[in-house]
Scaffold this active site. Structure first.
Site, short mmCIF file in Angstrom:
data_model
loop_
_atom_site.label_atom_id
_atom_site.label_comp_id
_atom_site.label_asym_id
_atom_site.label_seq_id
_atom_site.Cartn_x
_atom_site.Cartn_y
_atom_site.Cartn_z
N ASP A 151 0.86 -1.17 0.00
CA ASP A 151 0.00 0.00 0.00
C ASP A 151 0.91 1.23 0.00
O ASP A 151 2.03 1.18 0.50
CB ASP A 151 -0.89 -0.02 1.25
CG ASP A 151 -1.74 1.22 1.36
OD1 ASP A 151 -2.46 1.51 0.40
OD2 ASP A 151 -1.66 1.91 2.40
N ASP B 130 -0.97 -0.99 6.37
CA ASP B 130 -1.03 -0.49 7.74
C ASP B 130 -2.42 -0.06 8.17
O ASP B 130 -2.63 0.31 9.33
CB ASP B 130 -0.08 0.70 7.91
CG ASP B 130 -0.57 1.95 7.19
OD1 ASP B 130 -1.30 1.79 6.18
OD2 ASP B 130 -0.26 3.05 7.64
#
Length: 789
Positions: free
Chosen positions: A479, A677
């Site tokens: 990401d 995250d």
């Protein structure tokens, strides 16, 4: 995790070999064999114990299931940490992690001493101290026993006038305490292996020692019962007290080394926990401080951290400035600046400033507590390679017992006189040297050492399977925000014309300080970082997130997008070239105007972490393909990919589509690690072969991942891969050591060298070789502590 109802083993629901529904409940299985048995008669496994005829997993799996059901502690017991109420120490078996108890003792399957789970309280080292006492007594009695037994070979017994029968009595007096008291832990484990039909290393040790001792006992007390074939050249029946004693002493030595190693597997984590303070300074409502025990601190309490003190809990700074040493977590030696709004972590060390923090995570919810909990969970799981080794070891015992019987028969029918003595001696030697204790240690000792090494480097493996799977990863999906970048916008560029740059920035920051937009906050923070104070503004107005305007010192200041300024008649064409250059660098451009004239532009971007470029380069050097997923625009995504050398960038990806992209890569045959995250990354983390969570991210991300990088540093992925490959290589070496000793030793112990060379392997040397294999495995596993990056 679920419990296989047939064999009682822990099973990851995501990777289970199968599942079945019975009376509205889902059941998961570790193998197709367990599922087949359950489907044939589910009520037998749900309502009671499995039928006695079940022999899945080497004939003792159902015994494990029944024993595991009797565990007195929850597998997910929360750890004891500073700031939490005292928690009872939880113990588990190093070889059978499904066994969990709230008191020290012995595994009901194999009889091994239970070891404390990391972070669940004060460990009890009474078992280790007991083994140390037994070891010293064994050594003290075995040395004279061996000297006495070997004295006839050198004629030493004649100096003392010792005849065979008195010598046998002395050997009995010296050897009996060693076998019965020093060797009591071994005999107990031998008994457990028979009762639970769980053949293991102690089955062989018990058989070998028991046969040698009982034979010698009979030779001392009832020598007339033995035929001529059992007598030596001096007419006495040979005794083997020294063989039994030395074997017991060597095995106890191995157990002592193993228990000490297991007790030290969480040393790095315990050292971290010891850094946490026991007291905290809590702020009263009247503004005064009071020193309180850490376990009385609650979420929302205001705490003062004085210069040089340790931060008591995880929280947010609400007052003061300082620099905090976070090296115990991040490994970075440079203290980190903290001010209002900064996050702080419990057990880090405050510098020269004073901080006022609001407690957000206390007790078992702190980062350290979660780290300890994850390591404890990891130590109670076993990798597929370990399960395979366990099954091989169990069958190996049965094969060795058969070989010992064949050896005895061969010597009885074809050996020289005394045939029975030779048959018994060589059968015992086969049983001893073939002991698969090193096979049983090969995987768990390497896994636990690797977990400790990973924890010291900020890499937390949720379970042993994650270590094994990490070795095969060939694609890493990342990401962007919070993983490749810091996850918070920052002012990265500012240009003004017609007005001094600092004055212009103070004007823009004065307008933006009244805005709640993240870009506006980034500009304000950027101005403060340059030592500027945002000017007070009035007549503030915001236009649907496109821009803001306000009056400052009689000037009308506009800040926003090109369209926002154009709507108010401001021409921004002269700034377009610079704006396009910044956009190509994945920056967001903000225009500003003063009194209707475009005065400059600002660039705001989510800065790339300092470690990201090195991490991407390290992954690519190791042959790993890097794919970036982001919800940002394609232009921004491609700009970031170009800067970092990322192989593939997928832009405008919705959160719910991330897991789908991971599945697509897996369908192409790739082994995928997903790094993220946020909450939106959790499904993809769970879908990936190995999910990698940033320690700076959300709880749900860490709970969904197999690996957590405490530092939030992508370089940890490359390091985890290096550690994984080193660990699996180490395990293979351990298995070679273990089976290599057996493969070479069994034929020698059986007597294959006797016809050609007249060489036989004494049970004493067989025991030494068996112990050496265990020492070799433990020593080799400890080399993982020197794995370099």
């Amino acid at each position: 995790m679920a419990i296989d109802p047939v064999c009682g083993m822990q099973v990851d629901e995501r990777t289970a070999a199968g599942s079945s529904v019975f009376e509205g409940s889902n059941y998961y299985f570790c193998s197709p064999g367990c599922k087949k048995k359950f489907d044939a008669n589910p009520s037998a496994y749900v309502e009671g114990s499995p039928p006695a005829s079940d022999t899945e997993h080497s004939g003792h799996a159902h015994q494990r299931a029944k024993i595991a059901q009797g565990s007195t502690a929850d597998l997910h017991a929360m750890p004891a940490v500073a700031g939490a109420a005292p928690t009872a120490t939880i113990y588990t078996c190093p070889m059978h992690p499904e066994i969990v108890r709230d008191a020290p003792g012995h595994c009901p399957i194999c009889g091994m001493a239970l070891v404390p789970i990391a972070g669940t309280g004060e460990g009890d080292d009474s078992e280790l101290r007991d083994l140390a006492r037994r070891l010293w007594v064994g050594v003290a009695l075995s040395i004279p026993l061996v000297v006495l037994a070997m004295s006839p070979m050198f004629g030493v017994h004649e100096l003392f006038g010792l005849q065979p029968r008195p010598r046998g009595w002395i050997e009995f007096v010296l050897g009996t305490p060693v076998v019965l008291w020093v060797g009591w832990p071994i005999l107990r484990k031998f008994w457990f292996s028979l009762v639970h039909r769980a053949l293991n290393m102690y089955t062989l040790i018990g058989l070998g020692v028991g046969l040698a001792y009982l034979f010698s006992l009979a030779a001392v007390f009832f020598p007339n019962l033995f035929p001529h074939e059992f007598r030596e050249h001096d007419g006495a029946v040979g005794t083997y007290f020294e063989a039994a004693a030395v074997i017991v002493t060597l095995v106890i030595l191995g157990d002592f080394l193993q228990l000490r190693a297991m007790g030290q597997t969480s040393k790095a984590i315990q050292q971290l926990l010891e850094l946490a303070p026991n007291l905290a300074w809590r702020l009263r409502d009247d503004g005064t401080d009071e020193q309180v025990p850490l376990d009385t601190v609650a979420v929302g309490d205001r705490l003062r951290v004085k210069p040089g003190d340790k931060v008591p809990v995880d929280g947010t700074v609400i007052g003061g400035t300082s620099r905090v040493d976070e090296s115990m977590l991040t490994g970075e030696p440079v203290p980190v600046a903290k001010a209002a709004g900064s996050k702080v972590t419990g057990a880090t060390v405050n510098g020269n400033g004073s901080l006022l923090i609001r407690a957000e995570r206390v007790g078992a919810d702190t980062l350290l507590a979660r780290i300890v909990h994850m390591v404890g969970e990891a130590q109670r799981t076993r990798a597929p390679i370990q399960r395979l080794a366990d099954v091989i070891a169990a069958y190996f015992v049965e094969i060795v017992v058969a070989l010992a019987v064949v050896t005895a028969l061969a010597w009885w029918f074809f050996g020289p006189e005394p045939k029975l003595a030779y048959a018994l001696l060589n059968a015992i030697a086969v049983l001893i040297i073939a002991c698969p204790c090193a096979v049983g240690l090969a995987t768990p000792i390497s896994m636990t050492v690797a977990m400790g090494q990973g924890a010291r480097s900020g890499i937390l493996f949720r379970n042993a399977e994650a270590i094994e799977r990490m070795r095969d990863i060939d694609t890493v999906v990342v990401d962007k925000t919070g993983t490749l970048t810091l996850g918070r916008p920052a002012l990265t560029g500012f240009v003004a014309e017609g007005i001094p740059e600092n004055e212009a920035l103070a004007l823009v920051a004065g307008v933006e300080q009244l805005s709640e937009h993240p870009i506006g906050l980034a500009i304000v923070e950027g101005a403060k970082a340059r030592g500027l104070t945002p000017l007070p503004a009035g007549a503030f107005d915001a236009a649907n997130g496109l821009g803001v305007q306000a009056d400052i010192d009689g000037k009308r200041v506009l800040v926003g997008s090109r369209g926002f300024l154009a709507q108010r008649g401001v021409d921004t064409q002269r700034w377009e070239a610079r704006a396009e250059a910044w956009r190509a660098e994945a920056k967001t451009v903000v225009f500003f105007a003063v009194n209707g004239i475009a005065a400059g532009i600002a660039a705001v971007a989510d800065p790339i972490k300092d470690s990201t470029r090195e991490a991407i380069a390290a992954l690519k050097r190791s042959g790993v393909r890097v794919v970036m997923l982001t919800g940002d625009s394609r232009g921004t995504a491609e700009a970031v990919a170009r800067q970092l050398g990322i192989d593939e960038a997928l832009a405008e990806v919705l959160p719910e589509d991330k897991a789908g992209h991971v599945r697509r890569l897996q369908a192409e045959g790739r082994k995928v690690a997903m790094a993220g995250d946020g909450i939106n990354d959790a499904p993809a983390l769970a879908q990936a072969d190995v999910g990698v969570a940033m320690g700076t991210g959300t709880d749900v991300a860490m709970e969904s991942a197999g690996v957590t990088l405490v530092k939030g540093d992508l370089r940890g992925i490359a390091r985890a891969a290096v550690l994984s490959r080193a660990t699996m290589r180490n395990i293979r070496q351990n298995l070679v050591f273990a089976f290599g000793y057996n493969a070479l030793g069994i034929p020698v112990a059986a007597g294959v060298l006797y016809p050609a060379f007249g060489l036989l392997l004494s049970p004493v040397f067989a025991g030494a070789a068996m112990a050496l294999s265990s020492v070799s495995v433990v020593t080799n596993a400890l080399r993982l502590n020197r794995v370099g990056w």
